[in-house]
Scaffold this motif. Structure first.
Motif, PDB file in Angstrom:
ATOM      1  N   ALA A 281      -5.102   5.230   8.613  1.00  0.00           N
ATOM      2  CA  ALA A 281      -4.465   4.414   7.578  1.00  0.00           C
ATOM      3  C   ALA A 281      -4.840   4.917   6.183  1.00  0.00           C
ATOM      4  N   MET A 282      -6.106   5.260   5.995  1.00  0.00           N
ATOM      5  CA  MET A 282      -6.548   5.785   4.696  1.00  0.00           C
ATOM      6  C   MET A 282      -5.843   7.103   4.377  1.00  0.00           C
ATOM      7  N   LEU A 283      -5.730   7.970   5.373  1.00  0.00           N
ATOM      8  CA  LEU A 283      -5.051   9.248   5.189  1.00  0.00           C
ATOM      9  C   LEU A 283      -3.586   9.026   4.827  1.00  0.00           C
ATOM     10  N   GLU A 284      -2.935   8.111   5.541  1.00  0.00           N
ATOM     11  CA  GLU A 284      -1.516   7.841   5.314  1.00  0.00           C
ATOM     12  C   GLU A 284      -1.238   7.315   3.907  1.00  0.00           C
ATOM     13  N   ARG A 285      -2.123   6.488   3.379  1.00  0.00           N
ATOM     14  CA  ARG A 285      -1.896   5.951   2.030  1.00  0.00           C
ATOM     15  C   ARG A 285      -2.495   6.815   0.929  1.00  0.00           C
ATOM     16  N   GLY A 286      -3.021   7.995   1.298  1.00  0.00           N
ATOM     17  CA  GLY A 286      -3.504   8.942   0.301  1.00  0.00           C
ATOM     18  C   GLY A 286      -4.810   8.552  -0.365  1.00  0.00           C
ATOM     19  N   PHE A 287      -5.666   7.867   0.353  1.00  0.00           N
ATOM     20  CA  PHE A 287      -6.935   7.414  -0.215  1.00  0.00           C
ATOM     21  C   PHE A 287      -7.735   8.571  -0.811  1.00  0.00           C
ATOM     22  N   GLN A 288      -7.683   9.743  -0.173  1.00  0.00           N
ATOM     23  CA  GLN A 288      -8.448  10.888  -0.644  1.00  0.00           C
ATOM     24  C   GLN A 288      -7.991  11.371  -2.020  1.00  0.00           C
ATOM     25  N   GLU A 289      -6.801  10.980  -2.442  1.00  0.00           N
ATOM     26  CA  GLU A 289      -6.278  11.383  -3.749  1.00  0.00           C
ATOM     27  C   GLU A 289      -6.619  10.389  -4.855  1.00  0.00           C
ATOM     28  N   GLU A 290      -7.099   9.204  -4.479  1.00  0.00           N
ATOM     29  CA  GLU A 290      -7.404   8.173  -5.477  1.00  0.00           C
ATOM     30  C   GLU A 290      -8.629   8.551  -6.295  1.00  0.00           C
TER      31      GLU A 290
END
Length: 68
Positions: A52-61
């Motif tokens: 879920a984190m990967l899908e919502r782009g958490f790593q880009e936040e």
């Protein structure tokens, strides 16, 4: 989706949890929710949340620096 399609792709991980969290995982396993053991339940939850984190782009936040 709690386990990789190919089990040879799986990697081991060791966690230390607060007692309350561990006890809740035991309860879920006892009730047969998400797995039969606390380890299976934890794996299911961790994999689901990571996807879920990967899908919502958490790593880009951007995370703001802590105030001092």
């Amino acid at each position: 989706m709690a386990r990789p399609e190919n089990r040879s792709d799986a990697r081991s991980l060791s966690l230390t949890l607060p007692t309350e969290t561990f006890n809740y995982l035991v309860l879920l396993a006892t009730l047969g929710k998400l797995g039969r053991t606390e380890n299976e339940v934890a794996t299911h939850i961790l994999v689901r949340e990571a996807y879920a984190m990967l899908e919502r782009g958490f790593q880009e936040e951007k995370i703001p620096p802590a105030e001092t």
